[in-house]
Enzyme design. Structure first.
Site, short mmCIF file in Angstrom:
data_model
loop_
_atom_site.label_atom_id
_atom_site.label_comp_id
_atom_site.label_asym_id
_atom_site.label_seq_id
_atom_site.Cartn_x
_atom_site.Cartn_y
_atom_site.Cartn_z
CG LEU A 174 -1.73 -1.25 1.49
CD1 LEU A 174 -2.59 -1.08 2.73
CD2 LEU A 174 -2.59 -1.58 0.30
CB VAL A 175 2.75 2.96 -2.33
CG1 VAL A 175 3.60 4.20 -2.54
CG2 VAL A 175 3.64 1.76 -2.00
CE LYS A 256 -4.26 4.31 7.05
NZ LYS A 256 -3.39 4.09 8.23
N GLY A 278 2.78 1.00 5.56
CA GLY A 278 3.75 1.92 6.14
C GLY A 278 3.39 2.37 7.54
CD GLN A 287 0.13 4.65 11.32
OE1 GLN A 287 1.21 4.75 11.90
NE2 GLN A 287 -0.05 5.08 10.08
CB CYS A 433 -8.71 22.71 0.57
SG CYS A 433 -7.57 21.53 -0.21
#
Length: 481
Positions: A174-175, A256, A278, A287, A433
């Site tokens: 996952l990047v 996620k 990551g 996390q 924004c």
């Protein structure tokens, strides 16, 4: 062409069969790297090392599995006197006024010992030097003797270490366009595993640009001979579900889980051994230990988190060292879901949120690309260039308090849901924004409806207006499409 002695570390600990396999992969990677960048290289195994003859050493610094390497000079010498004479010719001027030490390694049967070689070379150079220092000399002289071949060198240049890329099984990584995920991908690649890549786009195709830039840096420096497959999931519908309509309670964590589910599907259908992320323990709200447990609950493939114990400063330092630190950033896309972050969720909480997500729609939006093809496809740039178009409608997506504190003249403050539903297709819209991600999302959604729209950030537009007022840029308005 120059000659280099390449060293590996862990490969030497393997059994004969596995060692031979990894040596072959390493040599194949070396040859392919040089070939891709238009240089010549040949290599062969020699006494536990790889001997490389090549046009320069640039690639050797970036090939996984190389612990270190040295530029070497090779000579044929049968006697101790021959070896000593050659060493004196090479190093007499190099040690002048400096301290030095000598190290010898031998393979084969000789009439002299390694200590004999070290003493003889040391004696021949002593009078030209500032003396011998075997703890911290100005220059180490190495003589590696293999049969009748003698290899002299005095530099040891570090490589990335690890295992040859392709010697272990593949993963889906996952990047994003941020700092952490490219580093985690690099760390798994260093352990020999090729990584194909998943990107979840929230402002397709705008947010693909910084992502592609980072991936190209990673690939071009560290693995041009093994380019990854890129999977892009169009996740724009999550903005409406989670942000505009607010149908999920634990959005920062649920988002996620959604990404994990997409990665899981790709992994199971394409034979990947697991998912690389990551994430680092406690670095952001999603996390925490509890949230990581909730996110991965029910995922049927292994999840690798190479950065789990690293501090942010350590990750940033590594990103700079390996060359993936992003020059520009639109902000991490997860920030869209973090207005009310949850730090301790339970798996059943996220399971309930997931009932609001149409995963089949997201699965149908997955597309696979080669990195080069994706780069060509990203020719449309929705970012604002030059001045604000004349008569454009300027939309500020920031909070009301931020807008009232300061805003671009003549702009209107709209929430995200209202901004994507503007009706006048005959107008040009400039949306801004704080970081550029929400405005990029709105611009991409308006473009899908046939409306001319550009995105920017508040700070960038303020800078443009300031430069225009000072006369540093022209006042010519950007023409509408």
């Amino acid at each position: 062409m120059s000659l280099y002695m390449v060293r590996y570390s862990e490969i030497g600990l393997k059994g004969d069969r596995e060692r031979s396999r990894m040596e072959s992969i390493l040599m194949d990677n070396i040859r392919k790297y040089y070939e891709i960048i238009g240089l010549r290289a040949s290599c062969r195994i020699m006494s536990g090392h790889v001997l490389v003859e090549a046009d320069g050493d640039g690639p050797l610094r970036h090939i996984m599995g190389i612990k270190s390497y040295s530029p070497v000079l090779r000579f044929r010498a049968e006697t101790l006197e021959d070896i000593t004479r050659i060493a004196s010719e090479i190093y007499r001027e190099k040690v002048r006024g400096k301290t030095f030490g000598v190290r010898c390694n031998r393979t084969g049967t000789h009439s002299f010992t390694s200590l004999d070689v070290e003493r003889a070379i040391g004696d021949s150079l002593y009078d030209a030097s500032a003396g011998v220092n075997l703890k911290n000399p100005d220059i180490w002289i190495h003589a590696d003797i293999v049969g009748k071949d003698v290899f002299f060198y005095h530099e040891i240049i570090p490589g990335p270490g690890g295992l040859p890329l392709g010697s272990e099984g593949k993963y889906i990584s996952l990047v994003s366009g941020g700092i952490d995920s490219p580093v985690s991908t690099w760390m798994i690649m260093k352990r020999g595993s090729p990584c194909d890549i998943l990107f979840c786009s929230l402002s397709y195709p705008v947010d693909l640009r910084p992502f592609v830039d980072v991936v190209k840096k990673l690939v071009e420096r560290w693995a041009p001979y093994r380019k990854p497959r890129i999977y892009v999931a169009d996740c724009r519908s999550l903005i409406r579900t989670m942000v505009i309509e607010g149908r999920t309670k634990y959005s920062n964590v649920t988002f996620k889980r959604v990404i994990y589910r997409i990665a899981e599907k790709i992994a199971l259908e394409n034979g990947y051994n697991g998912i690389v992320t990551g994430e680092s323990l406690g670095q952001v709200s999603s996390q925490t230990a509890e949230n990581l447990k909730a996110i991965e609950s029910g995922i049927g493939v292994p999840i690798l988190r190479p950065l789990i114990g690293m501090d942010k400063d350590e990750v940033v330092d590594m990103a700079r060292r390996i060359g993936t630190f992003p020059e520009l950033s639109m902000g991490e896309f997860c920030s869209l879901f973090a207005s009310r972050p949850i730090i301790r969720s339970k798996p059943e909480d996220i399971d309930e949120d997931m009932k609001q997500i149409d995963m089949e729609e997201l699965f149908e939006g997955i597309r696979a690309y080669d990195i080069d093809d994706l780069s060509v496809a990203l020719r449309t740039d929705l970012s604002l260039k030059g001045s604000i178009p004349k008569d454009a409608v300027i939309i500020d997506l920031r909070s009301r308090s931020q807008y009232e504190k300061d805003h671009i003249p003549n702009s209107i403050n709209l929430p995200l849901g209202d901004a994507i539903n503007v009706e006048d297709k005959g107008r040009t819209y400039v949306v801004y924004c704080g970081m550029g991600l929400q405005s990029a999302y709105v611009a991409s959604m308006l473009r899908n409806r046939g409306i001319t729209a550009y995105y920017s950030t508040f700070s960038d537009l303020k800078k443009r207006l300031s430069e225009k007022e000072s006369g540093n840029i022209t006042g010519i308005d950007q023409p509408a499409e």
